[in-house]
Design an enzyme around this catalytic site. Structure first.
Site, short mmCIF file in Angstrom:
data_model
loop_
_atom_site.label_atom_id
_atom_site.label_comp_id
_atom_site.label_asym_id
_atom_site.label_seq_id
_atom_site.Cartn_x
_atom_site.Cartn_y
_atom_site.Cartn_z
CB THR A 94 -0.88 0.03 1.27
OG1 THR A 94 -0.01 0.09 2.39
CG2 THR A 94 -1.74 -1.21 1.36
CD GLU A 153 -5.26 -2.46 1.84
OE1 GLU A 153 -5.58 -2.03 0.72
OE2 GLU A 153 -4.67 -1.78 2.70
CD1 TRP A 183 -19.67 13.13 9.99
CD2 TRP A 183 -19.95 11.23 8.82
NE1 TRP A 183 -19.16 12.11 10.73
CE2 TRP A 183 -19.32 10.93 10.06
CE3 TRP A 183 -20.22 10.20 7.93
CZ2 TRP A 183 -18.97 9.63 10.40
CZ3 TRP A 183 -19.86 8.91 8.28
CH2 TRP A 183 -19.25 8.62 9.49
CE LYS A 193 -19.08 13.02 13.31
NZ LYS A 193 -18.82 11.97 14.26
P1 ADP Z 1 -3.42 3.64 -1.67
O1 ADP Z 1 -4.44 3.69 -0.57
O2 ADP Z 1 -2.24 2.90 -1.31
O3 ADP Z 1 -3.26 4.94 -2.37
P2 ADP Z 1 -5.14 1.98 -3.23
O4 ADP Z 1 -5.15 1.98 -4.67
O5 ADP Z 1 -5.18 0.69 -2.53
O6 ADP Z 1 -3.89 2.75 -2.87
O7 ADP Z 1 -6.27 2.94 -2.75
C1 ADP Z 1 -7.52 2.46 -2.40
C2 ADP Z 1 -8.37 3.59 -1.93
O8 ADP Z 1 -8.63 4.51 -3.01
C3 ADP Z 1 -9.72 3.17 -1.46
O9 ADP Z 1 -9.66 2.71 -0.13
C4 ADP Z 1 -10.53 4.44 -1.62
O10 ADP Z 1 -10.36 5.30 -0.52
C5 ADP Z 1 -9.92 5.08 -2.83
N1 ADP Z 1 -10.73 4.80 -4.03
C6 ADP Z 1 -10.57 3.82 -4.93
N2 ADP Z 1 -11.49 3.90 -5.90
C7 ADP Z 1 -12.27 4.97 -5.61
C8 ADP Z 1 -13.40 5.59 -6.22
N3 ADP Z 1 -13.92 5.14 -7.37
N4 ADP Z 1 -13.94 6.67 -5.62
C9 ADP Z 1 -13.44 7.15 -4.46
N5 ADP Z 1 -12.37 6.62 -3.85
C10 ADP Z 1 -11.79 5.55 -4.39
#
Ligand code: ADP
Length: 551
Positions: A185, A334, A448, A443
């Site tokens: 990650t 994940e 929210w 918040k």
């Molecule tokens: P990192 O967190 O390491 O940058 P990831 O690619 O695993 O890389 O990121 C996943 C996160 O990206 C998700 O938990 C979410 O918060 C965000 N995410 C992924 N796709 C979307 C989407 N279509 N809209 C909003 N947030 C998104």
């Protein structure tokens, strides 16, 4: 009574074997690091993957050993993908956009034994090598004449090594639960953590990507892969592509509008996956250089976007400029990464774009194979009513059971549910709407406000290139939204105009308390706006005296 069906292990080699046997001539086109286009095909990729496997044997790489790559999207990286995983070693793709210290941490933590790198990263490799005790050799992904002159132990030339190996190799059979790939990650909070996929999870995830209600990857598609091969295995698409014989178009290190447009046009691209920033850059280039209404004759019909919320303008322009439908997807490292995908339902067929827009703006609907639910603070599942907001939890055969080496402790509960840290609501059809990451929520007076929704609205203003909304401290409401805006080059818009633009689209109390125009927004290595940095910088914005230079 047991069924009487065969128990064949689900191995990545079965995907590659299929491509080699039935789609050997189907093209793999790459923009090479050197610049020109390189044309290959699944037959050649499979043969060279076997040469890689023979090379790993020669280098005494044992099953389960991690092999790191630091490379762009191109054919050499692809053949290493398959050569490493199919032979039973573990593909460890490293994100070169991370800070050097994070890159070092990740390679060290993974205990990778060899590093295959593009020559563009030679200086980084030289800088890190003295502090990478486990790496036995560094393989430069180039021919002899392009070898970098750097001082690292056991520097090897990829093309020379491959030339010494035959393309004969019988892929071994082994337990499908063995590890296949390790992706970290990005470590927005704390050190990056490793997610270790298995052959079984990769094959099942590939089958999911082929299904009509997700990416519908098939033999007929020409797939342009803009998501990096070093980011969650390019969303798992290369493996699914092999299992169908789809054509692949790999853009190398060039993601600018002109280069991508050329590939879309000349390689008859039908499907393209990219994060919203890449789309915005492509559209901006098209607007500046083409008659955008002329491009609908191209073959691009489906575009997929994820990683951050897809703004309305991206959906509109994909439709107007290409006649392409947006698949808005959500997932994370994940979960390999796919969790939801915005394919339409029967009731949406026949709707025009405006009528469909609310559907495209959602982050897709739950796909078969990934269980997704929304829970409240006490862990109780919330109704799928399109209103009740809580944290998303996931489980399934391509969701992690724990991080590499147990980092972060126990991360799934007794029933296998993993807390994603994303905040959303879900409707009865399984469509989710992400309102925030748990740590980005604003918040205000106990209620929210969705930063994502405000950002989406702000970027739909024609003068706005990119926008971010963060919480700033407020004496009465605890937190209030602050809008940070990066304007398009040459475009003019004032704070008052922007607030007026937003005001009839949102509840009054959602309106940002201030607008700050910035030269650029900071990004994480995966292209997301770095909200932590913005919160540090602007958390006290409303407490600063108005009229000072810093306000
Ligand atoms: P990192 O967190 O390491 O940058 P990831 O690619 O695993 O890389 O990121 C996943 C996160 O990206 C998700 O938990 C979410 O918060 C965000 N995410 C992924 N796709 C979307 C989407 N279509 N809209 C909003 N947030 C998104």
């Amino acid at each position: 009574m047991l069924g009487l069906m065969q128990q064949r292990p689900l191995l990545i080699s079965s995907l590659l074997d299929y491509a080699e046997r039935y789609h050997a001539g189907r093209e793999i086109v790459s923009r090479s690091v050197e610049g020109p286009l390189h044309r290959s095909n699944w037959g050649t990729i499979a043969r060279r993957a076997k040469q890689v496997a023979n090379l790993l044997q020669r280098l005494d790489v044992a099953r389960g050993e991690r092999i790191a790559t630091l490379a762009w999207n191109h054919n050499r990286h692809l053949e290493i993908y398959f050569g490493v995983t199919c032979s039973g070693a573990v593909l460890h793709t490293v994100n070169p956009r991370l800070f050097p210290e994070q890159v070092r941490f990740i390679i060290d933590d993974a205990e990778s034994s060899y590093m295959f790198f593009d020559v563009t990263f030679a200086a980084l490799v030289e800088q890190l090598a003295p502090r990478l005790p486990n790496v036995r050799g560094y393989v430069a992904l180039c021919a002899r004449e392009a070898m970098p002159s750097i001082d690292v132990p056991n520097l090897l030339c990829y093309e020379d090594l491959l030339a010494a190996e035959t393309g004969d190799h019988a892929w071994p059979s082994f337990d499908e639960d063995l590890a296949s790939a390790l992706c970290y990650t990005s470590g927005t909070t704390g050190n990056p953590k490793g997610v270790l996929q298995s052959h079984r999870s990769a094959v099942l995830h590939s089958l999911a990507l082929m299904s009509a209600d997700t990416m519908a990857i098939s033999a007929r598609e020409s797939l342009l892969l803009c998501a990096p091969l070093f980011h969650v295995n390019c969303w798992g698409i290369p493996f699914a592509a092999a299992g169908t014989g789809a054509k692949l178009v790999l853009p190398g290190m060039k993601l600018d509008g002109a280069s991508l447009f050329e590939l879309i046009r000349d390689e008859a691209v039908t499907f393209c996956g990219a994060v919203p920033t890449v789309w915005l850059n492509l559209f901006a280039w098209m607007e500046a250089n083409l008659n955008t209404t002329d491009q609908r004759g191209l073959k691009l019909r489906r575009v997929l976007s994820g990683g951050t919320a897809v703004p309305r303008v991206v959906i509109e322009k994909a439709h107007n400029y290409f006649g392409a439908t947006m698949l808005h997807a959500w997932g994370m490292t994940e979960m390999s990464p796919l969790g939801t995908c915005g394919s339409l339902l029967a009731q949406h067929v026949g709707m025009n774009l405006d009528e469909r827009m609310p559907v495209h703006l959602k982050q897709g609907r739950t796909i078969y194979g990934a269980e997704v639910r929304i829970v409240d603070d006490d862990g109780h599942e919330l109704p799928r009513d399109g209103r009740s907001v809580g944290e998303i939890q996931v489980r399934g055969p391509w969701v992690l059971s724990g991080y590499f080496k147990g980092a972060g402790g126990k991360v799934v509960d007794e029933d296998g549910w993993f807390r994603t840290g994303d905040v959303a609501h879900m409707d009865a059809d399984g469509f989710i709407t992400i309102t925030d990451r748990a740590k980005d929520v604003i918040k205000s007076g106990g209620e929210w406000i969705s930063s994502i929704e405000l950002e989406n609205l702000a970027v739909s203003h024609p003068a706005v290139l990119e926008a971010a909304v963060v919480a700033t401290r407020h004496p009465r409401w605890q937190e209030r939204p602050l809008l940070l805006v990066h304007r398009k080059q040459g475009a003019e818009v004032s704070k008052e105009e922007l607030l007026a633009f937003l005001s009839d689209k949102i509840a009054k109390w959602w309106l940002p308390d201030d607008v700050v125009f910035v030269e650029e927004l900071p990004h994480t290595a995966t292209g997301k706006v770095l909200k932590t940095r913005l919160r540090e910088e602007y958390g006290d914005w409303l407490e600063r005296p108005a009229g000072t230079t810093s306000r």
